[in-house]
Design a protein around this motif. Structure first.
Motif, PDB file in Angstrom:
ATOM      1  N   GLU A 182      -1.903  39.041  94.038  1.00 30.35           N
ATOM      2  CA  GLU A 182      -2.965  37.654  94.263  1.00 30.35           C
ATOM      3  C   GLU A 182      -2.315  36.805  93.289  1.00 30.35           C
ATOM      4  N   PRO A 183      -1.678  35.668  93.349  1.00 34.85           N
ATOM      5  CA  PRO A 183      -1.618  34.826  92.039  1.00 34.85           C
ATOM      6  C   PRO A 183      -2.615  33.549  92.236  1.00 34.85           C
TER       7      PRO A 183
ATOM      8  N   SER B 146      -8.455  36.411 103.555  1.00 31.69           N
ATOM      9  CA  SER B 146      -9.322  36.791 102.747  1.00 31.69           C
ATOM     10  C   SER B 146      -9.153  36.676 100.692  1.00 31.69           C
ATOM     11  N   SER B 147      -7.546  36.654 100.397  1.00 29.83           N
ATOM     12  CA  SER B 147      -6.978  35.998 100.186  1.00 29.83           C
ATOM     13  C   SER B 147      -7.195  34.805  99.017  1.00 29.83           C
ATOM     14  N   SER B 148      -8.206  34.873  97.534  1.00 27.64           N
ATOM     15  CA  SER B 148      -8.250  34.399  96.576  1.00 27.64           C
ATOM     16  C   SER B 148      -7.195  33.196  95.793  1.00 27.64           C
TER      17      SER B 148
ATOM     18  N   VAL C 190       2.513  30.342 105.780  1.00 23.23           N
ATOM     19  CA  VAL C 190       1.959  31.549 104.830  1.00 23.23           C
ATOM     20  C   VAL C 190      -0.008  31.072 104.369  1.00 23.23           C
ATOM     21  N   ALA C 191      -0.199  29.869 104.146  1.00 29.96           N
ATOM     22  CA  ALA C 191      -1.689  29.716 103.738  1.00 29.96           C
ATOM     23  C   ALA C 191      -2.192  29.997 104.924  1.00 29.96           C
TER      24      ALA C 191
ATOM     25  N   CYS D  16      -4.490  24.033 100.017  1.00 28.91           N
ATOM     26  CA  CYS D  16      -5.731  23.610  99.005  1.00 28.91           C
ATOM     27  C   CYS D  16      -5.161  22.090  99.226  1.00 28.91           C
ATOM     28  N   GLY D  17      -3.993  22.425  99.196  1.00 29.94           N
ATOM     29  CA  GLY D  17      -3.967  20.170  98.659  1.00 29.94           C
ATOM     30  C   GLY D  17      -2.280  20.375  98.984  1.00 29.94           C
ATOM     31  N   TYR D  18      -1.620  19.442  99.223  1.00 24.54           N
ATOM     32  CA  TYR D  18      -0.152  18.824  99.585  1.00 24.54           C
ATOM     33  C   TYR D  18       0.616  17.657  98.972  1.00 24.54           C
ATOM     34  N   LEU D  19       1.480  17.973  97.750  1.00 25.51           N
ATOM     35  CA  LEU D  19       2.071  17.269  97.607  1.00 25.51           C
ATOM     36  C   LEU D  19       4.036  16.668  97.566  1.00 25.51           C
TER      37      LEU D  19
END
Length: 215
Positions: free
Chosen positions: A53-54, A79-81, A71-72, A105-108
């Motif tokens: 859980e990083p 329900s992982s943090s 994976v996301a 949460c984001g995409y780069l």
């Protein structure tokens, strides 16, 4: 670096060893990050995320076994943090849309500078969305096109026929109610079927409700 203690725990997954090791080294050199693992495919990354859980997992989108979006989605469903940041060479609007839809949460892009990656990891850690302007523009276009597919353009008459159809009226009843010939009503019904991709009166109503055209 705005976060000093404790360090942000990061996992990195990419099937290209040179790139994943490079990102790992850059983050650790920046300070404030603790790279707790590096993985070479999506399945390995998911297992590591569940076990350790990083705070943030930086994932390539196209990986063997499971892609970054899969994976996301699995992490979200568990329900992982752990927050997911996609870092990929693939920037198609549909890919970005799907990754965010899956829970990233984001995409780069992989063209991003090391300092931008570090800032993005910090932002994800804080729960803030991350999307560069050039990707945001494409995402908006993708959302609009998907909305158009979800809610096809109907004429006022087609909407009127649809509402009466949903009220349970027969073709002759609809024709009398809006002063049209039954054959014209049938034509409108066929147009509705074509635009919604279904066949049959009941299917038209059900699909219209599913897409939010009828509420």
């Amino acid at each position: 670096m705005s976060v000093t203690s404790p360090s942000i725990r990061v996992l990195i997954a990419d099937n290209h060893p040179v790139y994943r090791n490079g990102v790992s080294q850059e983050l650790e050199a920046t300070g404030g990050f603790d790279v707790v693992g590096v993985c070479q495919d999506g399945q390995e990354a998911l297992k590591a995320i569940i076990e350790s859980e990083p705070d943030v997992a930086v994932l390539d989108y196209r990986m063997p076994l499971l892609n970054g979006g899969q994976v996301a989605r699995a992490v979200t469903e568990a329900s992982s943090s752990t927050k997911i940041l996609i870092l990929s060479a693939f920037t198609e609007d549909s890919t970005v849309y799907q990754a965010l839809q899956d829970g990233a949460c984001g995409y780069l892009t992989k063209e991003s500078e090391p300092e931008d990656i570090a800032k993005a990891v910090e932002a994800c850690f804080r729960g803030e969305p991350v999307l560069p302007p050039k990707l945001a523009a494409g995402l908006i276009s993708e959302i609009r096109s998907r909305t158009e597919l979800r809610r096809p353009s109907l004429t006022d008459r087609e909407r009127e026929v649809l509402k009466l159809l949903a009220a349970g009226m027969s073709t002759p009843d609809i024709a009398r109610a809006i002063y049209l010939a039954p054959s014209t009503v049938k034509t409108h019904l066929q147009h509705l079927c074509d635009k919604l991709g279904v066949s049959g009166r009941a299917a038209v109503v059900a699909e219209a409700m599913r897409r939010g055209i009828l509420t």
